[in-house]
Design an enzyme around this catalytic site. Structure first.
Site, PDB file in Angstrom:
ATOM      1  N   HIS A  27     -37.062  35.961   1.137  1.00 49.98           N
ATOM      2  CA  HIS A  27     -36.703  37.066   2.028  1.00 49.98           C
ATOM      3  C   HIS A  27     -37.425  38.337   1.568  1.00 49.98           C
ATOM      4  O   HIS A  27     -36.925  39.078   0.715  1.00 49.98           O
ATOM      5  CB  HIS A  27     -35.188  37.297   1.993  1.00 49.98           C
ATOM      6  CG  HIS A  27     -34.391  36.125   2.475  1.00 49.98           C
ATOM      7  ND1 HIS A  27     -34.238  34.970   1.733  1.00 49.98           N
ATOM      8  CD2 HIS A  27     -33.687  35.929   3.623  1.00 49.98           C
ATOM      9  CE1 HIS A  27     -33.478  34.116   2.401  1.00 49.98           C
ATOM     10  NE2 HIS A  27     -33.141  34.669   3.551  1.00 49.98           N
ATOM     11  N   HIS A 258     -37.393  39.058   7.834  1.00 49.61           N
ATOM     12  CA  HIS A 258     -36.131  38.906   7.104  1.00 49.61           C
ATOM     13  C   HIS A 258     -36.143  37.725   6.142  1.00 49.61           C
ATOM     14  O   HIS A 258     -35.942  37.907   4.940  1.00 49.61           O
ATOM     15  CB  HIS A 258     -34.962  38.750   8.085  1.00 49.61           C
ATOM     16  CG  HIS A 258     -33.614  38.723   7.436  1.00 49.61           C
ATOM     17  ND1 HIS A 258     -33.170  37.670   6.667  1.00 49.61           N
ATOM     18  CD2 HIS A 258     -32.612  39.624   7.438  1.00 49.61           C
ATOM     19  CE1 HIS A 258     -31.956  37.923   6.210  1.00 49.61           C
ATOM     20  NE2 HIS A 258     -31.597  39.104   6.673  1.00 49.61           N
ATOM     21  N   GLU A 399      -6.330  37.612  -0.172  1.00 52.00           N
ATOM     22  CA  GLU A 399      -6.577  36.522  -1.119  1.00 52.00           C
ATOM     23  C   GLU A 399      -8.055  36.399  -1.491  1.00 52.00           C
ATOM     24  O   GLU A 399      -8.389  36.178  -2.655  1.00 52.00           O
ATOM     25  CB  GLU A 399      -6.102  35.176  -0.527  1.00 52.00           C
ATOM     26  CG  GLU A 399      -4.613  35.067  -0.314  1.00 52.00           C
ATOM     27  CD  GLU A 399      -4.173  35.523   1.072  1.00 52.00           C
ATOM     28  OE1 GLU A 399      -2.999  35.303   1.409  1.00 52.00           O
ATOM     29  OE2 GLU A 399      -5.027  36.087   1.816  1.00 52.00           O
ATOM     30  N   HIS A 461       2.175  25.710   5.721  1.00 57.07           N
ATOM     31  CA  HIS A 461       2.272  26.210   4.351  1.00 57.07           C
ATOM     32  C   HIS A 461       2.306  25.098   3.302  1.00 57.07           C
ATOM     33  O   HIS A 461       2.342  25.388   2.111  1.00 57.07           O
ATOM     34  CB  HIS A 461       3.515  27.088   4.197  1.00 57.07           C
ATOM     35  CG  HIS A 461       3.362  28.456   4.773  1.00 57.07           C
ATOM     36  ND1 HIS A 461       2.973  28.677   6.074  1.00 57.07           N
ATOM     37  CD2 HIS A 461       3.519  29.689   4.223  1.00 57.07           C
ATOM     38  CE1 HIS A 461       2.912  29.980   6.309  1.00 57.07           C
ATOM     39  NE2 HIS A 461       3.239  30.617   5.201  1.00 57.07           N
TER      40      HIS A 461
END
Length: 652
Positions: A27, A258, A399, A461
């Site tokens: 890149h 890019h 998280e 869960h």
């Protein structure tokens, strides 16, 4: 733009262009576009010493936009780091070259962290900045007074982790954190307006960050912005309007620069446009000497710092000590003496109480579940906005950022971070857990509510495939302790393994003690060990982990009444067991033809132990919402069902 600045920044550009072209992969666009910003930062502001990349009080430079790795490698080589030779750069993206496609953390090289998955470096940099503030409180501003600079791209800021991490950084008022945003408005698919129309100024200011917009190719504007952030009161974004592929007549400002080489013919044109008359990989001696001068400035800076540091070294060593053995041994004795049925999350809390009573480098936290994960102890002090005299972080419901921030805390110095959430939400953490393992960091993930044993919260869960998925990650120890003693021992192994992260998979429901006698030997360190046998001569091996070890014991006694004798093996850590000697594994697994496994989760990672002759009792479907004993019964995880099917297996 003065000539010296132009020459220095072009040295970065052409090393990057030439390396990408030789590799025929990489890149080039971002290094070409951000070379001016990087030059001003390293020349005038970044505090570092290439002769000692581990200097504690160095500024940290994190390349979150890791695809632009040649920018970092060029800077390290030019400023005099021995870790990056010209030969390494010529072997960019080749086997055994430190110049990998995306930066890979190697201690003492100047590569501060592994980046590539976009946004990870942002979370790491927040961890670096928090660590610096904590150390500053502990050691004083004369010893610790550095900054963290993180270079990000449009893609980093599209990733959700960027929102989580920047939000927490703004809340904590991390004034020592500076983000350099390569605002070139180009992504792989084309202009970023294909997918993004964010008002960056409003977005960042809403997090509590300062925002400065500059021309990323104007040396004076870059300098002025970086000068301003030296006295910032908040974290700051410097939005650098740049041209991707700067200097390329046909590819500048386009997606074509890019993620692929710009081509030999185009490189010739760039050399003409930027007036660079030198061959590939050739840096004129006068320009290289100027870069070396930039690197050598840090030698004096560290020398002056060392005079203060040496006077306080004994006090510093006391602050950064880790003496866990005594606390863990005492906790183990208490466990045998009390002989209580406890959820392993509660056993973990008691262990943490013992550990955090003494001064050490543990930094705790939880993603808004401290009371459920049992990660916060009575000895913790909370880290608050602009107040870092503490050792516990409320990460909020973030998280992913929590995990990436913990990686930064572990990378920064001697901190040992741990953070809690439910095991099901390890899915939100996994990209950062994987990087913990890839970098070999001592990060401890406390994952509670680890099975259908959480009951009524139901299948959304209840983790099923999570244990199996985590166990598949190389260099990650996944622990599932069966009682309080095992929980203590698993914590001990996690703390001692400085090059391996750990997951502690802990129950919500209570577990009866499986070990009643004290032993100096950490049996969990073997990964698997014999808990009991119902006869000297046996014809069955029962393997289990965590809450199902008690079920295995109950099953073995039931089978003994049918004259089917077994030994029960607790396997708190498959990863450690798999690394044992052939003779030890043979001792555990080779005694009987028939083997069964019991774990309230996916069965696929147990089949390697039970073989084609055995049975794996577990769950290969989603869970159910009901009281947990009913859910266990529904899935056949009862002594009655297991003993019946095992009896049929052996007598068939």
């Amino acid at each position: 733009m003065n000539k010296l600045h132009k020459d220095l920044s072009n040295a970065i550009r052409f090393l990057s262009i030439d390396a990408v072209q030789k590799a025929n992969s990489g890149h080039p666009g971002m290094p070409m576009g951000m070379a001016d910003v990087a030059t001003v930062l390293f020349k005038n502001f970044l505090k570092f010493n290439p002769k000692n990349p581990n200097w504690l009080n160095r500024d940290r430079f994190v390349l979150s936009a890791g695809h632009g790795s040649m920018l970092l490698y060029s800077l390290l080589h030019l400023t005099g780091y021995k870790s990056i030779s010209l030969k390494d750069i010529k072997n960019f993206r080749q086997l055994k070259s430190i110049c990998a496609g995306h930066p890979e953390y190697h201690p003492g090289t100047g590569i501060e962290t592994t980046t590539g998955p976009l946004g990870q470096g942002i979370a790491n940099s927040v961890g670096f900045a928090i660590a610096e503030e904590i150390l500053k409180e502990k050691l004083g501003v004369k010893i610790i007074n550095h900054k963290t600079y993180v270079l990000v791209g449009d893609g980093c800021l599209m990733e959700g982790i960027s929102h989580e991490a920047m939000s927490l950084a703004g809340h904590l008022k991390l004034k020592n954190l500076v983000m350099l945003f390569d605002n070139n408005s180009i992504s792989i698919d084309g202009p970023t307006n294909l997918a993004v129309s964010d008002n960056f100024k409003k977005r960042f200011e809403s997090y509590g960050w300062d925002y400065i917009l500059i021309n990323g190719h104007n040396e004076k504007e870059i300098f002025k912005a970086l000068k301003k952030v030296q006295t910032a009161k908040k974290p700051t974004v410097i939005s650098c309007k740049t041209k991707i592929g700067y200097g390329s007549p046909n590819k500048s400002g386009k997606a074509s620069s890019h993620g692929s080489p710009i081509g030999i013919d185009e490189i010739k044109l760039v050399r003409q446009v930027l007036d660079w008359k030198h061959k590939p990989f050739e840096i004129p001696k006068n320009i290289l000497n100027e870069w070396k001068k930039i690197g050598n400035k840090g030698i004096k800076l560290e020398s002056n710092w060392n005079k203060i540091y040496k006077k306080k070294k004994q006090a510093i060593d006391r602050v950064l000590k880790n003496n866990f053995s005594k606390a863990l041994k005492s906790e183990k004795y208490d466990s045998i003496k009390e002989n209580k049925s406890l959820a392993s999350r509660k056993s973990s809390e008691l262990t943490l109480n013992a550990l955090t009573k003494e001064n050490n480098t543990l930094i705790g936290g939880s993603a808004d579940l401290a009371g459920s994960n049992n990660t916060k102890t009575k000895y913790h002090n909370i880290i608050k906005p602009a107040d870092f005299n503490g050792d516990y972080i409320h990460y909020g419901v973030r998280e992913h950022a929590m995990s990436g921030i913990m990686n930064g805390l572990a990378l920064h110095s001697k901190f040992i971070p741990y953070g809690g959430t439910f095991l099901i939400f390890s899915d939100y953490c996994k990209p950062s857990i994987r990087l913990s393992a890839l970098m070999g960091l001592r990060v401890i993930y406390v994952m509670t509510h680890d099975s259908i044993g959480l009951g009524e919260d139901g299948p959304t869960h209840q983790p099923i495939e999570q244990l199996s998925g985590l166990r598949s990650i190389p260099n990650l120890n996944v622990f599932r302790p069966a009682d309080r003693i095992e929980t203590i021992e698993c914590w001990e192994v996690a703390l001692k393994n400085s090059g391996t992260p750990s997951v502690l998979s802990l129950t919500r429901q209570s577990l009866d003690p499986i070990r009643k006698k004290y032993s100096n030997i950490n049996k969990c360190s073997f990964g698997a060990y014999e808990v009991l046998r119902t006869n000297k001569k046996i014809n069955l091996t029962i393997l289990a982990s965590g809450s199902e070890v008690n079920l295995a014991i109950e099953t073995s006694h039931k089978l003994a009444k049918e004259k089917i004798y077994a030994k029960v093996i607790s396997i708190p850590c498959q990863d450690l067991f798999d690394s044992q000697s052939k003779s030890y594994k043979q001792k555990i697994l080779g005694e009987t033809k028939f083997k069964v496994s019991i774990e309230a989760a996916s069965t696929d990672c147990w089949k390697k132990y039970v073989g084609t002759e055995g049975l794996s009792f577990g769950i290969d479907a989603f869970g159910k919402s009901a009281p947990y004993k009913e859910v266990y019964k529904y899935f056949g995880l009862t002594a009655e069902n297991i003993s019946k099917k095992t009896k049929n297996l052996i007598k068939s």
